[in-house]
Design an enzyme around this catalytic site. Structure first.
Site, short mmCIF file in Angstrom:
data_model
loop_
_atom_site.label_atom_id
_atom_site.label_comp_id
_atom_site.label_asym_id
_atom_site.label_seq_id
_atom_site.Cartn_x
_atom_site.Cartn_y
_atom_site.Cartn_z
N LEU A 1 -85.71 15.36 3.85
CA LEU A 1 -84.24 15.99 3.36
C LEU A 1 -84.86 17.01 1.63
O LEU A 1 -84.88 15.69 0.60
CB LEU A 1 -83.23 15.10 3.50
CG LEU A 1 -82.53 14.28 4.97
CD1 LEU A 1 -81.85 13.52 4.85
CD2 LEU A 1 -82.68 15.99 5.52
N HIS A 2 -84.22 17.64 0.63
CA HIS A 2 -84.41 18.24 -0.52
C HIS A 2 -83.31 19.93 -0.12
O HIS A 2 -83.53 19.68 -2.12
CB HIS A 2 -86.20 18.19 -0.22
CG HIS A 2 -86.21 19.93 0.59
ND1 HIS A 2 -86.80 20.51 1.70
CD2 HIS A 2 -86.07 20.83 -0.36
CE1 HIS A 2 -86.66 21.09 1.98
NE2 HIS A 2 -86.61 22.20 0.97
#
Length: 369
Positions: free
Chosen positions: A213-214
């Site tokens: 996740l970014h």
């Protein structure tokens, strides 16, 4: 400041501009195919991703040539980073006088290179053109739209992208459906993705969910990051979670205590071969990455995309991807772990056959004659 000498004053046929890890994966088969045709080309690395684990290791894994130039721009706000990119790229393009600039994907390096080249009168080719999430809160969506309007050649990875470009007034003679060069790289390296060896080296369990996740919407707000950490802990109550932590979200997830659960295994960013091996060996993937949606489609790994939309709907209709919200993440993961997944439509998306780089190279060499 560039970390090597300027490209020089001699004309170059093709200059590839790459800046972030997804760009490297997409560029590798195009650079290779053009090399096989004897094309005069150069690679400019903007340094948008500059850590070895986010950059140099990808060049080594993918067999990309050492960049002719590394601008070393680094991180910063969108305005500061894009401005620095444009200043550095204008200098290089002016000195090099390329006959064509090829840009990849939708990062700030992509739009900066397209803007500079267009203002200098240099033709632009956009690999991965026409993808649309129709969510202008995503910086990548703005970058895609602007880049496509400035591009002389738009290389589309899927049929729906052609419709999006047509709706925006892009003439059909500029658009080519070529397939997906990221999948070229995946298929070319299938024998190198050793999930068992990776599990042994990182001391991972046999069954796990991989997470990555970014996106700003998921990591920039501390409350959102904390809520996602709670959801990942709930998943870890059922199955181990392995998460290479992207630098962009590292601080937020550390504050949220993501690593406090004994079955959450946080890892440093992985190189291309290790990361895809991790995905290949997982029971499912929780992600907000566009590229992972595509890779899991071909690998047949269930993909849960933690976003309200995707610019890659073909990964839902022809792949293993499904959109999920924070509220239904745990329930959906539980279903997947028990074998309840949506049916795929047909086989892999059209032209995702490992030859996109060759098609792009053919068009580029014919166009430049």
């Amino acid at each position: 400041m560039a970390t090597s000498a300027p490209l020089g004053s001699q004309d170059t046929g093709i200059v590839h501009v790459v800046g972030a890890r997804p760009n490297f994966v997409k560029a590798a088969p195009v650079v290779s195919a053009l090399r096989g045709r004897g094309a005069h080309q150069a690679v400019v690395h903007t340094g948008q991703h500059y850590d070895d684990r986010m950059s140099a290791v990808f060049f080594r894994d993918l067999g990309l040539p050492t960049p002719d130039v590394d601008l070393g721009v680094g991180s910063g706000s969108h305005a500061a980073q894009t401005a620095a990119l444009m200043v550095g790229l204008e200098k290089e393009f002016t000195e090099r006088r390329p006959g064509m600039v090829v840009v990849y994907g939708d990062v700030n390096s992509t739009v900066a290179a397209a803007l500079v080249a267009a203002k200098l009168g240099v033709p632009v080719a956009h690999v991965e053109a026409g993808l649309r999430s129709f969510d202008n809160t995503m910086p990548e969506e703005v970058n895609r739209r602007v880049t496509d309007q400035l591009s002389d050649l738009c290389f589309a990875t899927s049929p729906e992208a052609i419709g999006h470009l047509a709706a925006e007034g892009v003439s059909t003679d500029r658009v080519h459906l070529v397939g997906n060069p990221m999948i070229d790289t995946l298929l070319a390296n299938l024998d190198r993705f050793d999930a068992e060896a990776l599990r042994a080296r990182l001391d991972l369990p046999e069954r796990y969910v991989a997470a990555t996740l970014h996106r700003p919407a998921n990591v920039d707000d501390p409350d959102t990051a904390a809520l996602l950490a709670t959801r990942l802990h709930e998943i870890a109550d059922q199955v181990d979670v392995v998460m290479p932590v992207h630098p962009r979200g590292k601080a937020a997830f550390e504050r949220a205590g993501l690593g406090d659960h004994p079955r959450v295994h946080l890892q440093e960013p992985l190189g291309y071969l290790d990361f895809v091996a991790l995905v290949r060996g997982s029971a499912a993937v929780v992600t907000d990455s566009g590229g992972v949606q595509e890779e899991t489609t071909v690998l047949g790994v269930p993909c849960l995309t933690l976003r309200p939309n995707t610019e890659r709907p073909v990964t839902i209709t022809h792949g293993t991807n499904q959109l999920v919200t924070e509220a239904d993440l745990l329930q959906t993961v539980t279903k997947v772990l028990h074998g309840q997944t949506p049916e795929r439509v047909g086989t892999a998306p059209p032209l995702w056959d490992g030859h996109a780089g060759e098609r792009i190279a053919t068009i580029l060499t014919q166009w430049s004659r």
